[in-house]
Write an enzyme that holds these catalytic residues in place. Structure first.
Site, mmCIF file in Angstrom:
data_model
loop_
_atom_site.group_PDB
_atom_site.id
_atom_site.type_symbol
_atom_site.label_atom_id
_atom_site.label_comp_id
_atom_site.label_asym_id
_atom_site.label_seq_id
_atom_site.Cartn_x
_atom_site.Cartn_y
_atom_site.Cartn_z
ATOM 1 N N CYS A 100 -2.495 11.982 13.468
ATOM 2 C CA CYS A 100 -3.702 11.223 13.148
ATOM 3 C C CYS A 100 -4.602 11.219 14.382
ATOM 4 O O CYS A 100 -4.187 10.785 15.453
ATOM 5 C CB CYS A 100 -3.317 9.797 12.763
ATOM 6 S SG CYS A 100 -4.737 8.719 12.566
ATOM 7 N N CYS A 104 -11.875 8.877 12.793
ATOM 8 C CA CYS A 104 -12.585 8.817 11.499
ATOM 9 C C CYS A 104 -12.866 7.379 11.048
ATOM 10 O O CYS A 104 -13.834 7.144 10.326
ATOM 11 C CB CYS A 104 -11.823 9.572 10.435
ATOM 12 S SG CYS A 104 -10.189 8.910 10.144
ATOM 13 N N THR A 191 -5.356 1.716 13.881
ATOM 14 C CA THR A 191 -5.207 3.085 14.355
ATOM 15 C C THR A 191 -6.253 3.368 15.424
ATOM 16 O O THR A 191 -7.436 3.236 15.169
ATOM 17 C CB THR A 191 -5.432 4.063 13.189
ATOM 18 O OG1 THR A 191 -4.492 3.767 12.177
ATOM 19 C CG2 THR A 191 -5.257 5.495 13.618
ATOM 20 N N GLU A 257 -0.625 2.651 16.310
ATOM 21 C CA GLU A 257 -1.287 1.504 15.668
ATOM 22 C C GLU A 257 -1.026 0.240 16.482
ATOM 23 O O GLU A 257 -0.027 0.161 17.185
ATOM 24 C CB GLU A 257 -0.752 1.290 14.239
ATOM 25 C CG GLU A 257 -1.355 2.228 13.218
ATOM 26 C CD GLU A 257 -0.831 3.651 13.330
ATOM 27 O OE1 GLU A 257 0.350 3.809 13.692
ATOM 28 O OE2 GLU A 257 -1.585 4.599 13.079
ATOM 29 N N HIS A 292 -13.312 6.383 3.560
ATOM 30 C CA HIS A 292 -12.012 6.614 4.201
ATOM 31 C C HIS A 292 -11.066 7.354 3.251
ATOM 32 O O HIS A 292 -10.234 8.147 3.688
ATOM 33 C CB HIS A 292 -11.431 5.267 4.635
ATOM 34 C CG HIS A 292 -10.585 5.373 5.863
ATOM 35 N ND1 HIS A 292 -10.913 6.165 6.940
ATOM 36 C CD2 HIS A 292 -9.381 4.805 6.176
ATOM 37 C CE1 HIS A 292 -9.963 6.075 7.861
ATOM 38 N NE2 HIS A 292 -9.022 5.266 7.408
ATOM 39 N N TYR A 296 -9.123 11.319 3.838
ATOM 40 C CA TYR A 296 -7.733 11.746 3.667
ATOM 41 C C TYR A 296 -7.631 13.101 2.964
ATOM 42 O O TYR A 296 -6.597 13.765 3.065
ATOM 43 C CB TYR A 296 -6.944 10.677 2.897
ATOM 44 C CG TYR A 296 -6.514 9.510 3.769
ATOM 45 C CD1 TYR A 296 -7.421 8.873 4.603
ATOM 46 C CD2 TYR A 296 -5.214 9.045 3.755
ATOM 47 C CE1 TYR A 296 -7.039 7.811 5.396
ATOM 48 C CE2 TYR A 296 -4.809 7.981 4.542
ATOM 49 C CZ TYR A 296 -5.725 7.373 5.366
ATOM 50 O OH TYR A 296 -5.340 6.328 6.152
ATOM 51 N N CYS A 299 -7.977 15.227 6.578
ATOM 52 C CA CYS A 299 -7.021 15.120 7.690
ATOM 53 C C CYS A 299 -5.585 15.409 7.255
ATOM 54 O O CYS A 299 -4.865 16.158 7.916
ATOM 55 C CB CYS A 299 -7.122 13.757 8.363
ATOM 56 S SG CYS A 299 -6.697 12.351 7.316
ATOM 57 N N GLU A 447 0.990 6.309 6.276
ATOM 58 C CA GLU A 447 -0.465 6.166 6.305
ATOM 59 C C GLU A 447 -1.073 6.766 5.032
ATOM 60 O O GLU A 447 -2.063 6.258 4.510
ATOM 61 C CB GLU A 447 -1.050 6.856 7.543
ATOM 62 C CG GLU A 447 -2.504 6.473 7.788
ATOM 63 C CD GLU A 447 -3.032 7.059 9.090
ATOM 64 O OE1 GLU A 447 -3.330 6.278 9.995
ATOM 65 O OE2 GLU A 447 -3.121 8.291 9.201
HETATM 66 C C1 LIG Z 1 -0.243 4.074 9.562
HETATM 67 C C2 LIG Z 1 -1.306 3.122 9.102
HETATM 68 C C3 LIG Z 1 -2.562 3.144 9.717
HETATM 69 C C4 LIG Z 1 -3.556 2.245 9.336
HETATM 70 N N1 LIG Z 1 -4.758 2.239 9.997
HETATM 71 C C5 LIG Z 1 -5.669 1.276 9.727
HETATM 72 C C6 LIG Z 1 -6.893 1.170 10.465
HETATM 73 O O1 LIG Z 1 -7.165 1.966 11.349
HETATM 74 N N2 LIG Z 1 -7.759 0.190 10.178
HETATM 75 C C7 LIG Z 1 -7.481 -0.717 9.210
HETATM 76 O O2 LIG Z 1 -8.297 -1.610 9.010
HETATM 77 N N3 LIG Z 1 -6.345 -0.663 8.498
HETATM 78 C C8 LIG Z 1 -5.435 0.310 8.722
HETATM 79 N N4 LIG Z 1 -4.276 0.389 7.986
HETATM 80 C C9 LIG Z 1 -3.997 -0.667 7.031
HETATM 81 C C10 LIG Z 1 -4.023 -0.294 5.570
HETATM 82 O O3 LIG Z 1 -5.346 -0.266 5.092
HETATM 83 C C11 LIG Z 1 -3.148 -1.341 4.852
HETATM 84 O O4 LIG Z 1 -1.808 -1.046 5.192
HETATM 85 C C12 LIG Z 1 -3.338 -1.361 3.362
HETATM 86 O O5 LIG Z 1 -4.610 -1.838 3.025
HETATM 87 C C13 LIG Z 1 -2.272 -2.234 2.687
HETATM 88 O O6 LIG Z 1 -2.236 -3.502 3.271
HETATM 89 P P1 LIG Z 1 -0.839 -4.102 3.771
HETATM 90 O O7 LIG Z 1 -0.222 -3.120 4.673
HETATM 91 O O8 LIG Z 1 -1.104 -5.468 4.237
HETATM 92 O O9 LIG Z 1 0.085 -4.126 2.492
HETATM 93 P P2 LIG Z 1 0.063 -5.202 1.349
HETATM 94 O O10 LIG Z 1 -1.341 -5.574 1.040
HETATM 95 O O11 LIG Z 1 1.011 -6.280 1.674
HETATM 96 O O12 LIG Z 1 0.615 -4.344 0.146
HETATM 97 C C14 LIG Z 1 2.009 -4.214 -0.141
HETATM 98 C C15 LIG Z 1 2.171 -4.168 -1.655
HETATM 99 O O13 LIG Z 1 1.747 -5.415 -2.213
HETATM 100 C C16 LIG Z 1 0.761 -5.195 -3.215
HETATM 101 N N5 LIG Z 1 -0.196 -6.318 -3.154
HETATM 102 C C17 LIG Z 1 -0.834 -6.780 -2.063
HETATM 103 N N6 LIG Z 1 -1.646 -7.819 -2.390
HETATM 104 C C18 LIG Z 1 -1.514 -8.006 -3.701
HETATM 105 C C19 LIG Z 1 -2.095 -8.916 -4.623
HETATM 106 N N7 LIG Z 1 -2.966 -9.845 -4.252
HETATM 107 N N8 LIG Z 1 -1.723 -8.813 -5.936
HETATM 108 C C20 LIG Z 1 -0.855 -7.862 -6.317
HETATM 109 N N9 LIG Z 1 -0.269 -6.980 -5.484
HETATM 110 C C21 LIG Z 1 -0.587 -7.050 -4.205
HETATM 111 C C22 LIG Z 1 0.108 -3.866 -2.848
HETATM 112 O O14 LIG Z 1 -0.490 -3.230 -3.978
HETATM 113 C C23 LIG Z 1 1.304 -3.081 -2.310
HETATM 114 O O15 LIG Z 1 2.032 -2.495 -3.355
HETATM 115 C C24 LIG Z 1 -3.292 1.314 8.312
HETATM 116 C C25 LIG Z 1 -2.038 1.324 7.683
HETATM 117 C C26 LIG Z 1 -1.051 2.210 8.065
HETATM 118 C C27 LIG Z 1 0.282 2.167 7.383
#
Ligand SMILES: Cc1cc2nc3c(=O)[nH]c(=O)nc-3n(C[C@H](O)[C@H](O)[C@H](O)COP(=O)(O)OP(=O)(O)OC[C@H]3O[C@@H](n4cnc5c(N)ncnc54)[C@H](O)[C@@H]3O)c2cc1C
Length: 483
Positions: A100, A104, A191, A257, A292, A296, A299, A447
């Site tokens: 990564c 971006c 990230t 991260e 974003h 994907y 990248c 990711e």
């Molecule tokens: C390697 C990596 C790099 C990243 N880089 C960035 C970055 O640079 N900038 C940035 O801003 N973010 C970044 N992210 C964050 C990414 O956008 C989030 O991981 C993603 O939006 C999911 O949020 P969460 O991880 O909190 O998971 P959760 O929101 O907890 O999701 C876990 C599960 O719960 C479900 N869920 C969550 N909320 C609800 C709800 N209200 N009702 C029903 N189901 C629900 C989801 O659908 C999923 O199946 C990165 C993530 C990763 C893994």
């Protein structure tokens, strides 16, 4: 200022006095830390490639406002050609780093904020577009890297920001002053925050009027008082401390991260891009996520190219390359990878202008792109592991390979096709391991699943954009249904 060279970029990051913690310890010079350095090298490639004549067309743009050459990562897309070149640039960088390359998120935040600040000002008479434009001019002039921080820790996912037991589960305004605001909270999974000059903060979900204090967007430098980072662990990260360059799989490049904490951080007025206009929080999220999700389709495809190449070499090296099922698996991997690319190109080619003047991708196709990205890299990895054989996770270390007593045995028993150096076979197996299970799997697998939103977030957008009623009308007309 002209475009920075890679070396100038590294030195510019070195000068920023960030507060960074890794495994319970403060990191004094993150730029030189062996665990963190590969992630910096990945961003560096966005500068190095921009210096090369053969990549100028993809990596740089003539800024229509100033006529100066800028890095495409700091560009506001003004045509479908810009959108397509963005995806091609990202594929190139994925191919060159197998990791990564982080820059971006900033580019996607720029383009989402360009139109959203414009729309907010139009409705409320605010001056966010002016603020944002001033900041972007500064970024372009100095060739900076900017992090895009959207994801809050979110606490109890069933509750809105203002309903959380702990109000800091989403970044929010805790004080409004004549000269600016004070914010508190955190952004998770950031990230490239560590390798950026500035950090743009945006809300992470659509909001109701009760969430007024949470509908906030702004930018701060990474050495701002009250801001600090706790770096996330990655599988096999301490291999980077062992010396050598085989067992790490990818010795030069990586991603990283951080959990970024905002402990009462002051933001001056001219760095605020949204402040309480809750009805625009959703638009900002949707546009950022759209750009974003397009990203994907570039990248991850570039990283997929490396993985497919590694799987093909693993087959060559163990003498299985001529087997029809191996050839077919490589075809399947290519098919899946190119399907992702098709989606990235398609949502770009179908882009449209916004009232603010920049171009936005076709949101339905961008969401289909990312939905496929939540699946296909997993299948590509599965096929690569199949072709590689079990040795990709059971091979002895490079220390054994080079040990005077054990080395000859490792050489003897890991030898496969004639003429293939065991060391080279090990290097390719470790690269596959790195992309499937090691540090790079963070970027290539998880990711792909959660970055730019978990799969369900795309399905919600696909449901919204899919226009089923229009499709029903098509069916009724063909079938002669009269109601
Ligand atoms: C390697 C990596 C790099 C990243 N880089 C960035 C970055 O640079 N900038 C940035 O801003 N973010 C970044 N992210 C964050 C990414 O956008 C989030 O991981 C993603 O939006 C999911 O949020 P969460 O991880 O909190 O998971 P959760 O929101 O907890 O999701 C876990 C599960 O719960 C479900 N869920 C969550 N909320 C609800 C709800 N209200 N009702 C029903 N189901 C629900 C989801 O659908 C999923 O199946 C990165 C993530 C990763 C893994």
């Amino acid at each position: 200022m002209a475009l920075m060279t890679g070396e100038q970029y590294i030195e510019s990051i070195r000068k920023i006095k960030m507060e960074v913690y890794l495994m319970g310890k403060k990191v004094d010079v993150p730029v030189d830390d062996p665990i963190l350095r590969p992630s910096l090298n990945s961003v560096r490639m966005t500068y190095d490639l921009a210096q090369k004549p053969e990549y100028k067309d993809l990596m740089t743009v003539k800024d229509p406002e100033t006529g100066k050459e800028i890095n495409r990562f700091n560009n506001i897309h003004r045509s479908t050609d810009d959108l397509i070149k963005k995806v091609k640039m990202q594929r190139l960088l994925g191919q060159q780093t197998a990791a990564c390359f982080q820059r971006c998120v900033g580019m996607d935040a720029f383009n989402a904020l360009w139109s959203t600040t414009y729309d907010t000002d139009k409705k409320y008479g605010t001056s966010y577009f002016k603020n944002f434009k001033k900041f972007l001019d500064y970024v372009k002039e100095n060739d900076l890297t900017v992090d895009g921080a959207m994801t809050d820790p979110k606490g109890d996912r069933s509750l809105a920001p203002h309903q959380q037991a702990d109000p800091d589960m989403y970044v929010h305004v805790v004080e409004r002053r004549p000269d600016g605001i004070v914010v508190r909270g955190a952004k998770a999974h950031q990230t490239g925050a560590l390798n950026s000059h500035e950090m743009i903060v945006m809300p992470t979900i659509a909001m109701s009027p009760e969430d007024k204090d949470y509908a906030v967007s702004f930018v701060v430098p990474l050495d701002t008082k009250g801001l600090f980072m706790i770096i996330g662990r990655q599988s096999c990260d301490t291999r980077k401390l062992e010396g050598g360059n085989i067992d790490v799989g990818n010795a030069e490049f990586g991603g990283v991260e951080a959990l970024v904490v905002f402990d009462n951080v002051f933001v001056p007025n001219d760095r605020i891009f949204l402040n309480g206009e809750t009805d625009f929080a959703g638009a900002l999220v949707e546009r950022f996520a759209g750009y974003h999700r397009q990203s994907y389709g570039g990248c991850k495809v570039g990283v997929g190219d490396v993985l497919i190449g590694a799987a093909a070499l693993a087959a060559d090296y163990n003498g299985a390359a001529k087997a029809s099922h191996v050839k077919d698996k490589l075809i399947e991997m290519t098919h899946l990878n190119e399907t992702l690319y098709c989606c990235g190109i398609a949502c770009s080619a179908e882009g449209t202008p916004t009232e603010s003047g920049n171009y936005i991708i076709n949101l339905l196709l961008a969401n289909v792109c990312k939905q496929n990205v939540t699946r296909f890299p997993y299948e590509i990895v599965r096929l690569a592991e199949d072709i590689a054989g079990g040795i990709m996770v059971t091979a002895p270390s490079e220390k054994d390979l080079f040990d005077p007593k054990l080395g000859p045995y490792v050489e003897k028993y890991l030898k496969a096709a004639p003429g293939v150096k065991t060391e080279n076979r090990l290097r390719i197996l470790r690269l596959i391991e790195n992309l499937s299970l090691g540090t790079a799997a963070v970027g290539y697998r998880t990711e792909s699943m959660h970055g730019a939103g978990s799969p369900q977030a795309q399905r919600i957008m696909i449901a919204r954009q899919g226009n089923i009623p229009a499709k029903k009308e098509l069916a009724k007309k063909i079938a002669g249904v009269k109601e």
